[in-house]
Design a protein around this motif. Structure first.
Motif, mmCIF file in Angstrom:
data_model
loop_
_atom_site.group_PDB
_atom_site.id
_atom_site.type_symbol
_atom_site.label_atom_id
_atom_site.label_comp_id
_atom_site.label_asym_id
_atom_site.label_seq_id
_atom_site.Cartn_x
_atom_site.Cartn_y
_atom_site.Cartn_z
ATOM 1 N N SER A 56 0.712 -10.793 -7.411
ATOM 2 C CA SER A 56 0.006 -11.280 -6.237
ATOM 3 C C SER A 56 -1.504 -11.257 -6.389
ATOM 4 O O SER A 56 -2.205 -11.932 -5.654
ATOM 5 C CB SER A 56 0.398 -10.432 -5.029
ATOM 6 N N TYR A 57 -2.033 -10.467 -7.301
ATOM 7 C CA TYR A 57 -3.482 -10.336 -7.342
ATOM 8 C C TYR A 57 -3.969 -10.412 -8.783
ATOM 9 O O TYR A 57 -3.902 -9.449 -9.517
ATOM 10 C CB TYR A 57 -3.905 -9.017 -6.715
ATOM 11 N N LEU B 78 1.828 -0.932 -7.070
ATOM 12 C CA LEU B 78 1.163 -1.622 -5.970
ATOM 13 C C LEU B 78 0.940 -3.078 -6.355
ATOM 14 O O LEU B 78 0.547 -3.369 -7.493
ATOM 15 C CB LEU B 78 -0.175 -0.967 -5.655
ATOM 16 N N ALA C 276 -1.109 -5.108 -4.571
ATOM 17 C CA ALA C 276 -2.373 -5.556 -3.967
ATOM 18 C C ALA C 276 -3.431 -4.483 -4.180
ATOM 19 O O ALA C 276 -3.110 -3.307 -4.324
ATOM 20 C CB ALA C 276 -2.188 -5.823 -2.480
ATOM 21 N N PRO C 277 -4.699 -4.869 -4.232
ATOM 22 C CA PRO C 277 -5.772 -3.882 -4.345
ATOM 23 C C PRO C 277 -5.961 -3.166 -3.016
ATOM 24 O O PRO C 277 -5.336 -3.519 -2.014
ATOM 25 C CB PRO C 277 -6.991 -4.745 -4.681
ATOM 26 N N PHE C 278 -6.812 -2.156 -3.012
ATOM 27 C CA PHE C 278 -7.149 -1.464 -1.761
ATOM 28 C C PHE C 278 -8.610 -1.725 -1.416
ATOM 29 O O PHE C 278 -9.487 -1.547 -2.262
ATOM 30 C CB PHE C 278 -6.909 0.045 -1.895
ATOM 31 N N SER D 299 0.863 -1.181 0.000
ATOM 32 C CA SER D 299 0.000 0.000 0.000
ATOM 33 C C SER D 299 0.896 1.225 0.000
ATOM 34 O O SER D 299 2.135 1.104 0.020
ATOM 35 C CB SER D 299 -0.924 -0.002 1.217
ATOM 36 N N THR D 300 0.310 2.403 -0.003
ATOM 37 C CA THR D 300 1.107 3.625 -0.055
ATOM 38 C C THR D 300 1.856 3.898 1.243
ATOM 39 O O THR D 300 2.661 4.835 1.293
ATOM 40 C CB THR D 300 0.210 4.828 -0.377
ATOM 41 N N ALA E 268 -6.071 -4.041 1.055
ATOM 42 C CA ALA E 268 -5.321 -5.268 0.776
ATOM 43 C C ALA E 268 -6.018 -6.470 1.402
ATOM 44 O O ALA E 268 -6.563 -6.380 2.501
ATOM 45 C CB ALA E 268 -3.899 -5.147 1.327
ATOM 46 N N PRO E 269 -6.035 -7.614 0.717
ATOM 47 C CA PRO E 269 -6.624 -8.841 1.279
ATOM 48 C C PRO E 269 -5.778 -9.356 2.436
ATOM 49 O O PRO E 269 -4.648 -8.895 2.643
ATOM 50 C CB PRO E 269 -6.607 -9.806 0.086
ATOM 51 N N VAL F 225 -1.211 -11.595 0.780
ATOM 52 C CA VAL F 225 -0.723 -11.080 -0.498
ATOM 53 C C VAL F 225 0.507 -11.887 -0.885
ATOM 54 O O VAL F 225 1.452 -12.016 -0.087
ATOM 55 C CB VAL F 225 -0.358 -9.586 -0.400
#
Length: 232
Positions: A225-226, A109, A111-113, A42-43, A115-116, A119
């Motif tokens: 990862s995603y 990034l 992972a999505p936001f 993430s950021t 994060a699950p 990852v």
């Protein structure tokens, strides 16, 4: 929340001295980038492969989470999960992140936001076949802390915090991801089998790590990862 991780953090300002010199930090960053061994979840959360200061190479099988949260224009909170930080309140992981934060924030990034719970950071030909970043807890009581979980070549799961304990609360996140992604399968008796290919010897491992130091691109060892997971 990630801010909870900083309850015992180190508050930095732009005028504070670093525990490592600029040459060492630059060497470390170059090795991380060359080996594709730094991950932006993430950021404000990264995972960095560890650094062997004596040999000046990346440390195989060792990864640490680093949290970076700005407090003002010239002050920010930073926390690293490595043992050295607990003892000395400073480490090269923090130094490198803070020194090159603008560069590291340009990384994609993984992972999505939001994060699950798990990852996938990387797949490697070494003892740790798949490397995951997992949340310590999810839901209402989420602490924001993360731990590294690995699926090893021999099919065993290892937690950097709980080692091989069956009572580990972090491994289930990684196992659920691995099952859904087809990285492991359930046997008829209910046991889980991890994919086992081969174990690379120490000599070859050392060659690959040294190669990373001299700019050899090892991106082919990194996994995305995603991605959408097809039906099994």
């Amino acid at each position: 929340m990630l801010s909870d991780v900083l309850d015992n953090d180190l508050i930095w300002s732009s005028s504070m001295l670093h525990v490592s010199d600029l040459y060492t930090r630059t060497l470390y960053l170059d090795a991380l980038v060359a080996a594709d061994a730094v991950f932006m979840i993430s950021t404000d959360l990264w995972v960095l492969q560890d650094w062997d200061g004596d040999e000046e190479v990346l440390q195989l099988g060792s990864y640490f989470h680093v949290v970076y949260l700005p407090r003002s224009d010239d002050e920010y909170g930073v926390a690293c999960m490595c043992p050295l930080w607990k003892a000395a309140h400073a480490c090269i992981h923090q130094d490198t992140l803070c020194s090159f934060i603008d560069t590291l924030r340009c990384l994609p990034l993984i992972a999505p936001f939001p994060a699950p719970p798990a990852v996938l950071l990387q797949s490697t030909p070494f003892n740790n076949k798949y490397i995951f970043s997992c949340a310590s807890a999810v839901g209402r009581y989420e602490s924001g802390k993360h731990v590294v979980i690995t699926l090893q070549q021999d099919g065993r799961w290892h937690c950097h915090l709980c080692c091989y304990s069956d009572a580990c609360k972090h491994k289930p996140h990684a196992k659920a991801f691995a099952l859904a992604a087809g990285l492991m399968t359930n046997t008829q008796d209910g046991h889980q089998m991890g994919a086992v290919d081969y174990v690379v010897g120490d000599e070859e491992s050392a060659i690959l790590v040294h190669a990373a130091q001299y700019g050899v691109n090892m991106a082919n060892h990194r996994a995305i990862s995603y991605l959408p997971i097809p039906p099994l």
